[in-house]
Scaffold this motif. Structure first.
Motif, PDB file in Angstrom:
ATOM      1  N   LEU A   7      26.662  21.968  31.077  1.00  0.00           N
ATOM      2  CA  LEU A   7      27.047  20.656  30.554  1.00  0.00           C
ATOM      3  C   LEU A   7      25.871  19.910  29.935  1.00  0.00           C
ATOM      4  O   LEU A   7      26.073  18.953  29.179  1.00  0.00           O
ATOM      5  N   PHE A   8      24.670  20.359  30.251  1.00  0.00           N
ATOM      6  CA  PHE A   8      23.495  19.606  29.816  1.00  0.00           C
ATOM      7  C   PHE A   8      22.627  20.396  28.839  1.00  0.00           C
ATOM      8  O   PHE A   8      21.406  20.321  28.857  1.00  0.00           O
ATOM      9  N   THR A   9      23.305  21.126  27.973  1.00  0.00           N
ATOM     10  CA  THR A   9      22.647  21.770  26.839  1.00  0.00           C
ATOM     11  C   THR A   9      23.104  21.057  25.571  1.00  0.00           C
ATOM     12  O   THR A   9      24.229  20.562  25.505  1.00  0.00           O
ATOM     13  N   PRO A  10      22.244  20.970  24.570  1.00  0.00           N
ATOM     14  CA  PRO A  10      22.626  20.265  23.332  1.00  0.00           C
ATOM     15  C   PRO A  10      23.666  21.037  22.533  1.00  0.00           C
ATOM     16  O   PRO A  10      23.825  22.260  22.700  1.00  0.00           O
ATOM     17  N   LEU A  11      24.376  20.325  21.669  1.00  0.00           N
ATOM     18  CA  LEU A  11      25.390  20.936  20.815  1.00  0.00           C
ATOM     19  C   LEU A  11      25.276  20.350  19.415  1.00  0.00           C
ATOM     20  O   LEU A  11      25.342  19.128  19.233  1.00  0.00           O
ATOM     21  N   ALA A  12      25.099  21.222  18.427  1.00  0.00           N
ATOM     22  CA  ALA A  12      25.066  20.786  17.031  1.00  0.00           C
ATOM     23  C   ALA A  12      26.474  20.438  16.572  1.00  0.00           C
ATOM     24  O   ALA A  12      27.415  21.208  16.773  1.00  0.00           O
ATOM     25  N   ILE A  13      26.607  19.271  15.966  1.00  0.00           N
ATOM     26  CA  ILE A  13      27.886  18.801  15.416  1.00  0.00           C
ATOM     27  C   ILE A  13      27.623  18.401  13.976  1.00  0.00           C
ATOM     28  O   ILE A  13      27.162  17.290  13.706  1.00  0.00           O
ATOM     29  N   GLY A  14      27.863  19.327  13.053  1.00  0.00           N
ATOM     30  CA  GLY A  14      27.500  19.077  11.670  1.00  0.00           C
ATOM     31  C   GLY A  14      26.006  18.864  11.565  1.00  0.00           C
ATOM     32  O   GLY A  14      25.209  19.690  12.042  1.00  0.00           O
ATOM     33  N   LYS A  15      25.595  17.755  10.999  1.00  0.00           N
ATOM     34  CA  LYS A  15      24.173  17.437  10.859  1.00  0.00           C
ATOM     35  C   LYS A  15      23.670  16.560  11.994  1.00  0.00           C
ATOM     36  O   LYS A  15      22.571  16.009  11.930  1.00  0.00           O
ATOM     37  N   HIS A  16      24.482  16.450  13.048  1.00  0.00           N
ATOM     38  CA  HIS A  16      24.109  15.671  14.225  1.00  0.00           C
ATOM     39  C   HIS A  16      23.957  16.609  15.418  1.00  0.00           C
ATOM     40  O   HIS A  16      24.399  17.758  15.396  1.00  0.00           O
ATOM     41  N   VAL A  17      23.336  16.102  16.474  1.00  0.00           N
ATOM     42  CA  VAL A  17      23.192  16.871  17.711  1.00  0.00           C
ATOM     43  C   VAL A  17      23.601  15.992  18.882  1.00  0.00           C
ATOM     44  O   VAL A  17      23.079  14.882  19.054  1.00  0.00           O
ATOM     45  N   SER A  18      24.537  16.493  19.665  1.00  0.00           N
ATOM     46  CA  SER A  18      24.887  15.834  20.910  1.00  0.00           C
ATOM     47  C   SER A  18      23.927  16.315  21.983  1.00  0.00           C
ATOM     48  O   SER A  18      23.711  17.523  22.136  1.00  0.00           O
ATOM     49  N   SER A  19      23.368  15.399  22.738  1.00  0.00           N
ATOM     50  CA  SER A  19      22.356  15.761  23.730  1.00  0.00           C
ATOM     51  C   SER A  19      22.931  16.515  24.920  1.00  0.00           C
ATOM     52  O   SER A  19      22.201  17.132  25.673  1.00  0.00           O
ATOM     53  N   ASN A  20      24.222  16.455  25.115  1.00  0.00           N
ATOM     54  CA  ASN A  20      24.868  17.234  26.167  1.00  0.00           C
ATOM     55  C   ASN A  20      26.293  17.575  25.742  1.00  0.00           C
ATOM     56  O   ASN A  20      26.714  17.245  24.636  1.00  0.00           O
ATOM     57  N   ARG A  21      27.012  18.257  26.612  1.00  0.00           N
ATOM     58  CA  ARG A  21      28.349  18.751  26.275  1.00  0.00           C
ATOM     59  C   ARG A  21      29.472  17.873  26.833  1.00  0.00           C
ATOM     60  O   ARG A  21      30.601  18.336  26.965  1.00  0.00           O
ATOM     61  N   VAL A  22      29.179  16.623  27.140  1.00  0.00           N
ATOM     62  CA  VAL A  22      30.205  15.714  27.657  1.00  0.00           C
ATOM     63  C   VAL A  22      30.597  14.718  26.578  1.00  0.00           C
ATOM     64  O   VAL A  22      29.745  14.026  26.009  1.00  0.00           O
ATOM     65  N   ALA A  23      31.894  14.657  26.295  1.00  0.00           N
ATOM     66  CA  ALA A  23      32.444  13.687  25.356  1.00  0.00           C
ATOM     67  C   ALA A  23      33.324  12.707  26.123  1.00  0.00           C
ATOM     68  O   ALA A  23      34.028  13.093  27.060  1.00  0.00           O
ATOM     69  N   LEU A  24      33.273  11.441  25.726  1.00  0.00           N
ATOM     70  CA  LEU A  24      34.199  10.455  26.277  1.00  0.00           C
ATOM     71  C   LEU A  24      35.362  10.331  25.314  1.00  0.00           C
ATOM     72  O   LEU A  24      35.186  10.023  24.134  1.00  0.00           O
ATOM     73  N   GLN A  25      36.558  10.568  25.807  1.00  0.00           N
ATOM     74  CA  GLN A  25      37.750  10.585  24.970  1.00  0.00           C
ATOM     75  C   GLN A  25      38.132   9.169  24.510  1.00  0.00           C
ATOM     76  O   GLN A  25      37.751   8.181  25.138  1.00  0.00           O
ATOM     77  N   PHE A  27      29.641   2.752  28.393  1.00  0.00           N
ATOM     78  CA  PHE A  27      29.807   4.176  28.068  1.00  0.00           C
ATOM     79  C   PHE A  27      28.498   4.785  27.576  1.00  0.00           C
ATOM     80  O   PHE A  27      28.110   5.885  27.967  1.00  0.00           O
ATOM     81  N   SER A  28      27.825   4.076  26.678  1.00  0.00           N
ATOM     82  CA  SER A  28      26.593   4.605  26.113  1.00  0.00           C
ATOM     83  C   SER A  28      25.500   4.723  27.168  1.00  0.00           C
ATOM     84  O   SER A  28      24.803   5.744  27.251  1.00  0.00           O
ATOM     85  N   GLU A  29      25.358   3.711  27.989  1.00  0.00           N
ATOM     86  CA  GLU A  29      24.353   3.752  29.045  1.00  0.00           C
ATOM     87  C   GLU A  29      24.654   4.839  30.063  1.00  0.00           C
ATOM     88  O   GLU A  29      23.750   5.349  30.732  1.00  0.00           O
ATOM     89  N   GLY A  30      25.922   5.220  30.167  1.00  0.00           N
ATOM     90  CA  GLY A  30      26.324   6.228  31.146  1.00  0.00           C
ATOM     91  C   GLY A  30      25.861   7.632  30.839  1.00  0.00           C
ATOM     92  O   GLY A  30      25.882   8.493  31.725  1.00  0.00           O
ATOM     93  N   GLY A  31      25.472   7.917  29.596  1.00  0.00           N
ATOM     94  CA  GLY A  31      24.811   9.178  29.303  1.00  0.00           C
ATOM     95  C   GLY A  31      25.594  10.243  28.573  1.00  0.00           C
ATOM     96  O   GLY A  31      25.063  11.339  28.324  1.00  0.00           O
ATOM     97  N   ALA A  32      26.844   9.999  28.194  1.00  0.00           N
ATOM     98  CA  ALA A  32      27.609  11.025  27.472  1.00  0.00           C
ATOM     99  C   ALA A  32      26.954  11.330  26.124  1.00  0.00           C
ATOM    100  O   ALA A  32      26.393  10.443  25.466  1.00  0.00           O
ATOM    101  N   GLY A  33      27.061  12.580  25.694  1.00  0.00           N
ATOM    102  CA  GLY A  33      26.469  12.977  24.419  1.00  0.00           C
ATOM    103  C   GLY A  33      27.281  12.548  23.221  1.00  0.00           C
ATOM    104  O   GLY A  33      26.746  12.400  22.117  1.00  0.00           O
ATOM    105  N   LEU A  34      28.600  12.363  23.418  1.00  0.00           N
ATOM    106  CA  LEU A  34      29.484  11.973  22.326  1.00  0.00           C
ATOM    107  C   LEU A  34      30.465  10.926  22.823  1.00  0.00           C
ATOM    108  O   LEU A  34      31.049  11.076  23.896  1.00  0.00           O
ATOM    109  N   ILE A  35      30.622   9.864  22.057  1.00  0.00           N
ATOM    110  CA  ILE A  35      31.644   8.860  22.338  1.00  0.00           C
ATOM    111  C   ILE A  35      32.681   8.925  21.228  1.00  0.00           C
ATOM    112  O   ILE A  35      32.382   8.678  20.065  1.00  0.00           O
ATOM    113  N   TRP A  36      33.899   9.308  21.605  1.00  0.00           N
ATOM    114  CA  TRP A  36      35.014   9.343  20.651  1.00  0.00           C
ATOM    115  C   TRP A  36      35.662   7.967  20.702  1.00  0.00           C
ATOM    116  O   TRP A  36      36.500   7.690  21.557  1.00  0.00           O
TER     117      TRP A  36
END
Length: 435
Positions: free
Chosen positions: A34-52, A76-85
């Motif tokens: 869950l704590f490996t980065p993920l490339a999303i287009g030209k962006h990088v999510s710092s981890n594999r957790v998304a907030l729906q 949500f942002s302070e909580g550490g998720a890599g992506l906020i939907w």
């Protein structure tokens, strides 16, 4: 199969409860995936957790973010998720799902821009990174409620969803559908001005784009064939794409892969059987969108929270008790997500419905990623109840059982009632009506 409340103290207890079916619940003791980065287009999510995308029903009447909206996303942002939907933002005033649903316009875009800037600043200050932020663009269609009462705009009459047939004057014409497609141009244009990293052309949970997927009986250019039933979503993508000026801005979708009604037809089901999943058309559609618009990820869900909420978010308590065991529904979701991910191994797929498993949910999420069944895990209800769960998971290796979502469904009930939505158990500050 008996519906049971959550009472499991070990993973073996979970598996032992699956007496009537073979569960598909990939599990990992190690959550480091869950704590490996993920490339999303030209962006990088710092981890594999998304907030729906979880609507708060707390925007201003002009569609701008309200104070509770701002509070929620900073948490949500302070909580550490890599992506906020980011939650649903309406494409026109008459298709808002409530009088307080967000609605992005030229007049309020600066307020959205300030919020997006604050989200990034909060993440960097607290965690050393900003989340990737995707805005969900929506047409609520059947569930439009802009003045606080139902004013549905439908693709066709559906006896499963209507206690009595909705007047045919509420069925959108082909010309009206064309006009609504074009609305996604303005939302993409304004989403870039506001600073979002990408935009979701929403097609899930029986809102308009998703409802058209099953318009088998509709006449004209939006019904019948697969090409016609997917015309709206493809044209909405085309409209949004034509507005893109920022080469780093991307399009994507949160997409329903399965309807799941007790009815002989529907999207994502085996022909003649409304409850047996068949991913063929969803896989075909994702391929079309990926090839034409080069989307960098897809967010998969199933079911309809208005009609069969247990399908997309298994729960303990609610307005009705489904016939199926929650773990059966959990397994079905994981299978659907896995089948799509394996069809497109290079396209990151976000999975859904992890929250039901409480403290075991990170292990299921990690197992899905380790097994190649998804590349990211999406959490919705848990974020309402426990917005800092990602950082607790990272720092402590587990999440606090006293902060978990108990899947009572009250956040959804608040949303349906037009009351600011949040966790009534863990966050009483949100539970107050807006004028």
């Amino acid at each position: 199969m008996k519906h049971e409340t959550f009472h499991y103290s070990s993973w073996q207890d979970v598996l032992s409860a699956c007496t009537d079916f073979e569960p598909f619940l990939p599990y990992s003791e190690n959550i480091k995936a869950l704590f490996t980065p993920l490339a999303i287009g030209k962006h990088v999510s710092s981890n594999r957790v998304a907030l729906q995308p979880m609507e708060g029903t707390d925007g201003a009447l002009d569609g701008a973010p309200g104070e509770l909206t701002k509070r929620r996303y900073i948490r949500f942002s302070e909580g550490g998720a890599g992506l906020i939907w980011f939650e649903a933002v309406a494409s026109a005033p008459e298709v808002r799902a409530s009088a307080h649903q967000l609605y992005l316009t030229d007049k309020n875009v600066d307020e959205f821009k300030k919020l997006v800037e604050n989200i990034r600043e909060a993440g960097i200050k607290k965690n050393g990174y900003a989340p990737v932020i995707v805005m969900q663009a929506t047409n609520s269609g059947r569930y439009s409620k802009p003045n606080g009462y139902p004013e549905p705009l439908i693709a066709y009459n559906n006896p499963v969803l209507e206690d009595k047939p909705i007047d045919k004057s509420r069925i959108l014409t082909d010309d009206q559908l064309k006009a609504y497609e074009e609305k996604f141009y303005d939302l993409a244009r304004l989403a870039q001005v506001a600073g979002f990293d990408g935009m979701d052309v929403k097609c899930c949970h029986r809102y308009l784009a998703n409802e058209l997927f099953s318009a088998y009986t509709r006449e004209g250019m939006y019904g019948g064939s697969f090409e016609n039933r997917t015309r709206f979503i493809m044209n909405a993508y085309a409209a949004a794409q034509s507005a893109i000026k920022n080469p780093e801005f991307f399009l994507t979708s949160r997409m329903n892969a399965y309807d799941g009604f007790e009815y002989p037809w529907g999207f994502g089901v085996k022909e003649g059987c409304g409850i047996e999943p068949c991913m063929d058309e969803a896989i075909r559609l994702i391929g079309m969108i990926t090839e034409k618009y080069n989307i960098p990820l897809i967010n998969i869900t199933i079911g309809n929270p208005y009609k069969n909420p247990h399908v997309n978010r298994p729960y303990d308590k609610g307005n009705y008790v489904p016939a199926e065991h929650p773990l059966f529904g959990e397994s079905r979701m994981m299978k659907c997500v896995s089948e799509i991910q394996h069809a497109y191994p290079d396209l990151p797929v976000i999975g859904s419905a992890f929250t039901y498993l409480r403290g075991f949910s990170p292990n299921l999420a990690a197992g899905m990623i380790e097994g190649g069944h998804s590349q990211m895990a999406g959490f919705g209800r848990l974020a309402f109840a426990y917005p800092d769960f990602v950082n607790d998971l990272k720092n402590n290796g587990s999440i606090d059982p006293k902060k978990l979502c108990i899947t009572c469904g009250q956040c959804a009930n608040l949303l349906r009632a037009g009351i600011p939505a949040g966790c009534v158990v863990r966050d009483r500050d949100v539970y107050k009506p807006l004028s």
